[in-house]
Scaffold this motif. Structure first.
Motif, short mmCIF file in Angstrom:
data_model
loop_
_atom_site.label_atom_id
_atom_site.label_comp_id
_atom_site.label_asym_id
_atom_site.label_seq_id
_atom_site.Cartn_x
_atom_site.Cartn_y
_atom_site.Cartn_z
N ASP A 84 -9.04 0.69 -0.11
CA ASP A 84 -7.86 1.00 0.65
C ASP A 84 -7.34 2.45 1.01
OD1 ASP A 84 -7.79 -1.75 1.11
OD2 ASP A 84 -6.56 -2.22 -0.36
N ARG A 85 -8.39 3.53 0.49
CA ARG A 85 -7.82 4.67 0.37
C ARG A 85 -7.89 5.29 2.01
NH1 ARG A 85 -11.31 8.99 -3.01
NH2 ARG A 85 -12.74 8.65 -1.47
N LEU A 86 -6.85 5.93 2.50
CA LEU A 86 -6.76 6.46 3.49
C LEU A 86 -7.41 7.88 3.71
CD1 LEU A 86 -2.96 5.48 4.89
CD2 LEU A 86 -5.23 4.61 5.52
N PRO A 87 -8.06 8.31 4.85
CA PRO A 87 -8.56 9.49 4.99
C PRO A 87 -7.47 10.70 4.96
CG PRO A 87 -8.87 8.33 7.18
CD PRO A 87 -8.26 7.35 5.94
N THR A 88 -7.65 11.97 4.71
CA THR A 88 -6.86 13.08 4.99
C THR A 88 -7.39 14.06 5.69
OG1 THR A 88 -7.88 13.95 2.63
CG2 THR A 88 -5.64 12.58 2.69
N HIS A 89 -8.65 14.08 6.32
CA HIS A 89 -9.42 15.06 6.93
C HIS A 89 -9.88 14.17 8.29
CE1 HIS A 89 -8.54 17.93 4.20
NE2 HIS A 89 -9.25 16.97 2.87
N HIS A 90 -9.96 15.04 9.24
CA HIS A 90 -10.61 14.32 10.57
C HIS A 90 -10.13 13.16 10.90
CE1 HIS A 90 -13.79 17.61 9.69
NE2 HIS A 90 -14.06 16.94 8.54
N ASP A 112 0.01 5.33 12.43
CA ASP A 112 1.45 5.64 11.98
C ASP A 112 1.36 7.07 11.56
OD1 ASP A 112 2.47 3.22 12.71
OD2 ASP A 112 2.23 2.19 10.67
N THR A 113 -0.06 7.72 11.24
CA THR A 113 0.17 9.08 10.89
C THR A 113 0.54 9.90 11.94
OG1 THR A 113 -2.28 9.54 11.75
CG2 THR A 113 -2.01 8.61 9.46
N PRO A 114 1.28 10.85 11.53
CA PRO A 114 1.82 11.96 12.45
C PRO A 114 0.88 12.59 13.52
CG PRO A 114 2.61 12.60 10.26
CD PRO A 114 1.52 11.63 10.12
N GLN A 115 -0.54 12.82 13.09
CA GLN A 115 -1.41 13.25 13.93
C GLN A 115 -1.78 12.21 15.35
OE1 GLN A 115 -4.73 14.94 12.03
NE2 GLN A 115 -5.52 15.80 13.92
N ILE A 116 -1.78 11.09 14.91
CA ILE A 116 -2.22 10.04 15.82
C ILE A 116 -0.92 9.64 16.72
CG2 ILE A 116 -3.25 7.77 16.39
CD1 ILE A 116 -5.34 9.86 15.58
N PHE A 117 -0.04 9.50 15.99
CA PHE A 117 1.40 9.00 16.49
C PHE A 117 1.65 9.84 17.57
CE2 PHE A 117 6.05 9.13 16.99
CZ PHE A 117 6.32 7.60 16.94
#
Length: 240
Positions: A84-90, A112-117
Motif C-alpha cells: 500500500d505504499r504510494l509513489p513519490t516520483h513520476h 488526490d495528490t496535488p500534482q494530479i489534482f
C-alpha cells in the motif's frame, strides 16, 4: 492461463513457495519477480485478469511472462500492491499506468495528490471551458510545420480574448489581419477565472509536451492599433 505449468520454460513456470506461486515478469524490458497473489490482489483489475486462469500468456525469449508496457513505472504499481505504499516520483506516469492496469484504489489516491489534482481538476477543467482548445492546438502545430521549410523557426499568430466584450473589441483587428491573408488562431472567450496569460501558459505547456520547442511573445507589428495589441501574441517554434 490455459498453459500447463509443466510445459512452460523454467523462467516462466511459477515457482512454489509456502504461499502464492512466484513468477518472473518482463515489463517493457524491465525484469520483476513477484507472486501471483500480488498480481491478483485486486479482483476485477486488468492486472488480475492478465494472470487469471483464462488469460492468454505472452512470454519473452527467456520464457518470462511479458507485458508490453513501460517497465520503469511498473515497480511503483507492485510496491502499492505489496504494501500500500504510494509513489513519490513520476506521479503522472504511474497514474497513467495505474489507469491502464485498472488499479482503482491507487488511481483514486493519486488523483488526490496535488500534482494530479491540479492537472485534472484545475487546469483541465479550465481548458474544457475554452471552446475548441484542442483543435486550436492542432491548428497551431499544422501552421508552424507548414512554415518550417528551410527555416530555423516558425511564427504562429494567436488571438486570446477572455470575455465577449474583448471579442467585440478585437473584431476589427481580426478583419485587418484576415484582409492581409494572415492566419490567426483565436482562443476564447471563456467562462472561467484564469486570465489570458494563464491560457497562453497552458498552450505553451501542451505544445511543449508534444516535443516542440516553443515560446510566446506579445505581437508588436504596427499593423494593429495599440489598444488591440494586448489580445495578440506570437508563438515561435524553434526547429534547430
Amino acid at each position: 492461463m490455459d498453459v500447463n505449468p509443466e510445459d512452460q520454460h523454467p523462467e516462466c513456470r511459477p515457482r512454489k513457495d509456502e504461499g502464492s506461486p512466484v513468477l518472473e515478469l518482463n515489463v517493457g524490458g524491465e525484469l520483476y519477480t513477484t507472486t501471483v497473489g500480488t498480481l491478483r490482489k485486486l479482483p476485477g483489475s486488468k492486472l488480475a485478469e492478465m494472470f487469471s486462469s483464462s488469460a492468454k500468456a505472452y512470454t519473452d525469449a527467456e520464457g518470462r511472462f511479458f507485458i508490453d508496457r513501460p517497465g520503469t513505472y511498473f515497480g511503483p504499481i507492485l510496491d502499492y500492491l505489496r504494501s500500500d505504499r504510494l509513489p513519490t516520483h513520476h506521479i503522472p506516469e504511474v497514474y497513467r499506468e495505474a489507469q491502464f492496469y485498472e488499479i482503482k484504489p491507487l488511481v483514486k489516491l493519486l488523483e488526490d495528490t496535488p500534482q494530479i489534482f491540479g492537472e485534472q481538476v484545475a487546469r483541465r477543467q479550465f481548458l474544457l471551458r475554452v471552446p475548441g482548445y484542442s483543435e486550436n492546438l492542432e491548428l497551431m502545430v499544422r501552421l508552424a510545420r507548414a512554415e518550417a521549410v528551410a527555416a530555423r523557426s516558425s511564427a504562429v499568430l494567436v488571438c486570446a480574448v477572455r470575455t465577449e466584450e474583448d471579442a467585440v473589441l478585437c473584431a476589427d483587428a481580426l478583419r485587418i489581419l484576415e484582409a492581409e491573408k494572415r492566419s490567426v488562431v483565436k482562443f476564447g472567450p471563456w467562462k472561467a477565472a484564469p486570465q489570458v496569460k494563464d491560457l497562453l501558459d497552458c498552450v505553451k505547456m501542451d505544445i511543449t509536451a508534444q516535443g516542440y520547442q516553443v515560446h510566446y511573445e506579445q505581437f508588436s507589428e504596427r499593423t494593429l492599433r495599440t489598444k488591440h495589441l494586448g489580445y495578440f501574441y506570437t508563438f515561435v517554434f524553434i526547429w534547430w
